[in-house]
Design a protein around this motif. Structure first.
Motif, PDB file in Angstrom:
ATOM      1  N   SER A 112      -2.431 -13.847 -35.962  1.00 32.21           N
ATOM      2  CA  SER A 112      -2.410 -13.274 -34.619  1.00 32.21           C
ATOM      3  C   SER A 112      -3.384 -12.111 -34.488  1.00 32.21           C
ATOM      4  O   SER A 112      -3.580 -11.331 -35.420  1.00 32.21           O
ATOM      5  CB  SER A 112      -0.999 -12.788 -34.284  1.00 32.21           C
ATOM      6  OG  SER A 112      -1.004 -12.087 -33.052  1.00 32.21           O
ATOM      7  N   HIS A 146       3.006 -18.271 -34.678  1.00 37.65           N
ATOM      8  CA  HIS A 146       2.532 -16.999 -35.217  1.00 37.65           C
ATOM      9  C   HIS A 146       3.690 -16.260 -35.882  1.00 37.65           C
ATOM     10  O   HIS A 146       4.870 -16.571 -35.634  1.00 37.65           O
ATOM     11  CB  HIS A 146       1.969 -16.114 -34.099  1.00 37.65           C
ATOM     12  CG  HIS A 146       0.996 -16.799 -33.193  1.00 37.65           C
ATOM     13  ND1 HIS A 146      -0.347 -16.946 -33.500  1.00 37.65           N
ATOM     14  CD2 HIS A 146       1.171 -17.397 -31.984  1.00 37.65           C
ATOM     15  CE1 HIS A 146      -0.950 -17.587 -32.520  1.00 37.65           C
ATOM     16  NE2 HIS A 146      -0.059 -17.876 -31.588  1.00 37.65           N
ATOM     17  N   PRO A 206       2.886 -15.196 -27.457  1.00 33.33           N
ATOM     18  CA  PRO A 206       2.264 -13.903 -27.139  1.00 33.33           C
ATOM     19  C   PRO A 206       1.477 -13.938 -25.834  1.00 33.33           C
ATOM     20  O   PRO A 206       0.908 -14.963 -25.456  1.00 33.33           O
ATOM     21  CB  PRO A 206       1.327 -13.671 -28.336  1.00 33.33           C
ATOM     22  CG  PRO A 206       1.050 -15.039 -28.885  1.00 33.33           C
ATOM     23  CD  PRO A 206       2.311 -15.816 -28.677  1.00 33.33           C
ATOM     24  N   PHE A 225       4.671 -11.990 -36.358  1.00 28.03           N
ATOM     25  CA  PHE A 225       4.322 -10.603 -36.057  1.00 28.03           C
ATOM     26  C   PHE A 225       5.110  -9.704 -37.007  1.00 28.03           C
ATOM     27  O   PHE A 225       6.345  -9.673 -36.951  1.00 28.03           O
ATOM     28  CB  PHE A 225       4.697 -10.213 -34.627  1.00 28.03           C
ATOM     29  CG  PHE A 225       4.054 -11.044 -33.554  1.00 28.03           C
ATOM     30  CD1 PHE A 225       2.858 -11.709 -33.769  1.00 28.03           C
ATOM     31  CD2 PHE A 225       4.653 -11.131 -32.313  1.00 28.03           C
ATOM     32  CE1 PHE A 225       2.274 -12.464 -32.764  1.00 28.03           C
ATOM     33  CE2 PHE A 225       4.065 -11.872 -31.295  1.00 28.03           C
ATOM     34  CZ  PHE A 225       2.870 -12.541 -31.526  1.00 28.03           C
TER      35      PHE A 225
END
Length: 279
Positions: free
Chosen positions: A59, A15, A235, A17
């Protein structure tokens, strides 16, 4: 490293972020990361590990705004692909736009901590609309997903990719009903599985000796429909954050032959995510 990664090795699940200043987190996000995990950090990690290809999975912290993932893929368009989060009523024009941008599927979360999930009939209706693009449906959920929604997934008109070994509980053993349900799904050639997440299903912690047998069996039995990813930056992780080098080294334990590793890391991702000419 205990073995050389083959050329074209793919990290098929990770992912990005943010950064939040450029790609704000969704106001109704089911979780917010403790810190940004931008594309530059992902690139440096993959490059350092020898992972030449990558699949960035949108995400939940960014919701349906796929720009952070799209930006990461755009920076490396030949070797990176994306998996989107989308509402089930998304316009077809947006699907084709994302296809051109390097997206190859849509993920739906059925985990309780990731918020309300879409009705399965709506999910399947969307799958029928993106099927002409050669995309797949990616699903993430607790182990009841493998039993409660299995009949619906069998109706899906596209391949179905199951995340993180189905999130089974490794302490319950190979013969547990949930893992047996996963094996039954995998007997259908439309299904794929990610042998990511050994660190999520373990009860023992690293090096995940209790989780390795599940991943190894999937690679052995269904070696042409299994892919691997490290799930960076991990996460909502309940245990200690994994050591990225160790995760790569453990590939040799779950895929002990060079041919198995080539399928897991190169040939299967080429087919599923349409890298290169799929040779």
């Amino acid at each position: 490293m205990t073995f050389p990664l083959p050329p074209g090795a793919c990290n098929a699940h990770c992912h990005v972020f943010g950064p939040g200043a450029r790609f704000p987190y969704a106001p109704d996000a089911s979780f917010l990361p403790k810190e940004d995990a931008p594309k530059e950090a992902l690139f440096a990690l993959n490059d350092g590990l020898g992972l030449e290809r990558c699949v960035v999975v949108q995400s939940a912290c960014h919701g349906f705004d796929n720009r952070a993932t799209e930006d990461a893929v755009a920076a490396r368009p030949d070797s990176y692909r994306g998996i989107a989060l989308l509402p089930t009523d998304v316009e077809y024009a947006e699907l084709t736009r994302l296809d051109t941008a390097g997206f190859r599927g849509v993920r739906f979360n059925f985990m309780g901590h990731l918020g309300r999930h879409a009705p399965i009939d709506d999910v399947l209706s969307l799958a029928a609309r993106f099927a002409p693009l050669g995309w797949h449906l990616q699903v993430h959920g607790d182990p009841t997903l493998l039993t409660d929604l299995a009949p619906a997934f069998r109706r899906c008109p596209t391949p179905v990719v199951i995340d993180h070994i189905g999130r089974i509980d490794s302490a319950l053993g190979i013969n547990q009903p949930n893992f047996q349900a996963l094996l039954k799904l995998m007997a259908d050639e439309r299904f794929w599985v990610k042998v990511s997440g050994m660190d999520r299903i373990t009860r023992l912690g690293p090096p995940y000796a209790d989780a390795q047998p599940f991943a190894r069996m999937l690679v052995t039995e269904f070696g042409d429909r299994v892919v691997w990813g490290n799930d960076w930056p991990h996460p909502n992780h309940a245990g200690p954050i994994p050591n990225e080098r160790q995760l790569v080294d453990l590939i040799a334990d779950i895929a002990p032959t060079a041919s198995a590793r080539h399928a897991l890391l190169v040939r299967n991702p080429e087919r599923l995510y349409q890298f290169g000419d799929n040779t």
